[in-house]
Scaffold this motif. Sequence first.
Motif, mmCIF file in Angstrom:
data_model
loop_
_atom_site.group_PDB
_atom_site.id
_atom_site.type_symbol
_atom_site.label_atom_id
_atom_site.label_comp_id
_atom_site.label_asym_id
_atom_site.label_seq_id
_atom_site.Cartn_x
_atom_site.Cartn_y
_atom_site.Cartn_z
ATOM 1 N N GLN A 1 -17.151 5.391 2.925
ATOM 2 C CA GLN A 1 -15.911 6.139 2.691
ATOM 3 C C GLN A 1 -14.850 5.778 3.725
ATOM 4 O OE1 GLN A 1 -16.920 10.272 2.420
ATOM 5 N NE2 GLN A 1 -15.624 10.572 0.652
ATOM 6 N N ASP A 2 -15.258 5.755 4.986
ATOM 7 C CA ASP A 2 -14.312 5.386 6.047
ATOM 8 C C ASP A 2 -13.857 3.939 5.904
ATOM 9 O OD1 ASP A 2 -14.441 7.912 7.105
ATOM 10 O OD2 ASP A 2 -15.723 7.362 8.801
ATOM 11 N N LEU A 3 -14.783 3.055 5.564
ATOM 12 C CA LEU A 3 -14.425 1.648 5.379
ATOM 13 C C LEU A 3 -13.418 1.492 4.237
ATOM 14 C CD1 LEU A 3 -17.875 -0.136 5.833
ATOM 15 C CD2 LEU A 3 -15.961 -0.095 7.439
ATOM 16 N N ALA A 4 -13.626 2.225 3.148
ATOM 17 C CA ALA A 4 -12.702 2.151 2.009
ATOM 18 C C ALA A 4 -11.330 2.700 2.392
ATOM 19 C CB ALA A 4 -13.269 2.913 0.819
ATOM 20 N N ARG A 5 -11.315 3.849 3.083
ATOM 21 C CA ARG A 5 -10.039 4.441 3.501
ATOM 22 C C ARG A 5 -9.296 3.492 4.444
ATOM 23 N NH1 ARG A 5 -11.454 8.445 7.116
ATOM 24 N NH2 ARG A 5 -11.241 6.782 8.623
ATOM 25 N N ASP A 6 -10.023 2.979 5.436
ATOM 26 C CA ASP A 6 -9.389 2.081 6.396
ATOM 27 C C ASP A 6 -8.957 0.770 5.744
ATOM 28 O OD1 ASP A 6 -9.653 3.973 8.359
ATOM 29 O OD2 ASP A 6 -11.404 3.043 9.297
ATOM 30 N N SER A 7 -9.673 0.335 4.724
ATOM 31 C CA SER A 7 -9.254 -0.863 3.978
ATOM 32 C C SER A 7 -7.904 -0.632 3.323
ATOM 33 C CB SER A 7 -10.285 -1.231 2.916
ATOM 34 O OG SER A 7 -11.469 -1.668 3.521
ATOM 35 N N LEU A 8 -7.742 0.526 2.706
ATOM 36 C CA LEU A 8 -6.456 0.841 2.060
ATOM 37 C C LEU A 8 -5.327 0.906 3.080
ATOM 38 C CD1 LEU A 8 -7.567 3.467 -0.595
ATOM 39 C CD2 LEU A 8 -6.889 1.093 -0.976
ATOM 40 N N PHE A 9 -5.573 1.593 4.196
ATOM 41 C CA PHE A 9 -4.540 1.673 5.232
ATOM 42 C C PHE A 9 -4.273 0.297 5.843
ATOM 43 C CE2 PHE A 9 -5.600 6.352 5.779
ATOM 44 C CZ PHE A 9 -4.443 6.769 5.139
ATOM 45 N N GLY A 10 -5.324 -0.478 6.046
ATOM 46 C CA GLY A 10 -5.159 -1.826 6.596
ATOM 47 C C GLY A 10 -4.346 -2.726 5.686
ATOM 48 N N LEU A 11 -4.626 -2.644 4.382
ATOM 49 C CA LEU A 11 -3.844 -3.442 3.427
ATOM 50 C C LEU A 11 -2.391 -2.983 3.385
ATOM 51 C CD1 LEU A 11 -6.462 -3.792 0.550
ATOM 52 C CD2 LEU A 11 -5.644 -5.601 2.087
ATOM 53 N N MET A 12 -2.175 -1.671 3.553
ATOM 54 C CA MET A 12 -0.802 -1.153 3.588
ATOM 55 C C MET A 12 -0.070 -1.697 4.818
ATOM 56 S SD MET A 12 0.551 2.818 3.821
ATOM 57 C CE MET A 12 -0.852 3.365 2.899
ATOM 58 N N ILE A 13 -0.725 -1.679 5.958
ATOM 59 C CA ILE A 13 -0.120 -2.198 7.190
ATOM 60 C C ILE A 13 0.188 -3.680 7.037
ATOM 61 C CG2 ILE A 13 -0.572 -2.694 9.636
ATOM 62 C CD1 ILE A 13 -2.326 -0.064 9.591
ATOM 63 N N LEU A 14 -0.762 -4.427 6.515
ATOM 64 C CA LEU A 14 -0.573 -5.865 6.291
ATOM 65 C C LEU A 14 0.610 -6.126 5.368
ATOM 66 C CD1 LEU A 14 -1.731 -8.761 6.658
ATOM 67 C CD2 LEU A 14 -3.081 -8.331 4.604
ATOM 68 N N ALA A 15 0.673 -5.389 4.265
ATOM 69 C CA ALA A 15 1.753 -5.589 3.290
ATOM 70 C C ALA A 15 3.117 -5.304 3.906
ATOM 71 C CB ALA A 15 1.524 -4.703 2.070
ATOM 72 N N VAL A 16 3.223 -4.230 4.671
ATOM 73 C CA VAL A 16 4.522 -3.869 5.262
ATOM 74 C C VAL A 16 4.958 -4.924 6.275
ATOM 75 C CG1 VAL A 16 5.694 -2.191 6.747
ATOM 76 C CG2 VAL A 16 4.305 -1.398 4.821
ATOM 77 N N TYR A 17 4.046 -5.365 7.120
ATOM 78 C CA TYR A 17 4.422 -6.347 8.143
ATOM 79 C C TYR A 17 4.750 -7.719 7.557
ATOM 80 C CZ TYR A 17 3.844 -3.430 12.218
ATOM 81 O OH TYR A 17 4.019 -2.464 13.167
ATOM 82 N N LEU A 18 4.110 -8.079 6.466
ATOM 83 C CA LEU A 18 4.385 -9.387 5.866
ATOM 84 C C LEU A 18 5.502 -9.339 4.831
ATOM 85 C CD1 LEU A 18 0.807 -10.885 5.488
ATOM 86 C CD2 LEU A 18 2.453 -11.198 7.334
ATOM 87 N N LEU A 19 5.969 -8.135 4.528
ATOM 88 C CA LEU A 19 7.003 -7.976 3.507
ATOM 89 C C LEU A 19 8.314 -8.683 3.878
ATOM 90 C CD1 LEU A 19 7.604 -6.650 0.784
ATOM 91 C CD2 LEU A 19 8.438 -4.653 2.029
#
Length: 196
Positions: free
Chosen positions: A61-79
């Motif tokens: 559960q934590d890995l899935a949640r952190d994956s979503l937040f991590g992908l969000m962080i990645l997307a914003v910084y590379l946007l």
Amino acid sequence: MEWQVFVLYPFRDPREVKKLLIGCVICIVPIINIIVVGYFMACLSNGIRGRLTLPDWNNWQDLARDSLFGLMILAVYLLIPLILVPFLMIIPLAGSLLLSMLMLLAGMLVPIAMGGYVMTCDIQYAFRLPDIIMQAVKIIEHYIPIYLAAAFIIAIGLAIILVIPYLSPVGAVIIFYTGIILFRSTGMLIRDSRYK
């Protein structure tokens, strides 16, 4: 810190090799492999907390949640670099060079921004750009060589996946292992910078 410590730490204990193999298998499976982003953040957390082991694969559960937040962080910084692609590609050579530099710079901030989230469990901290840049400046001397080496190795892994599809599992394993090393090392550098 010596590079051998960073690169070889997953092989210090047979239990660590098992965790590494589980991650390699997960990394190869499409769609499920997104969970690896959360695992990278767990490696970052272990580095920040000074733990010498790989994270366990038991808290999905934590890995899935952190994956979503991590992908969000990645997307914003590379946007921002991605938005500039059409404009920079108009300029021959210099545009490609500038875009590459912007992508490297934005990518360099991603693990540090994820560290902001990991330390606070608050996604807002990942987007406090002045704090992220200040943290990057604190660790830059040791971080740049680690990040550039990791970016180069990850690019090789991606090239293997894209150019030689039947060797995709090899490329995925290269990316996974390099991610573990990059994120744990970044966590250790963040931890060490807090005591300076």
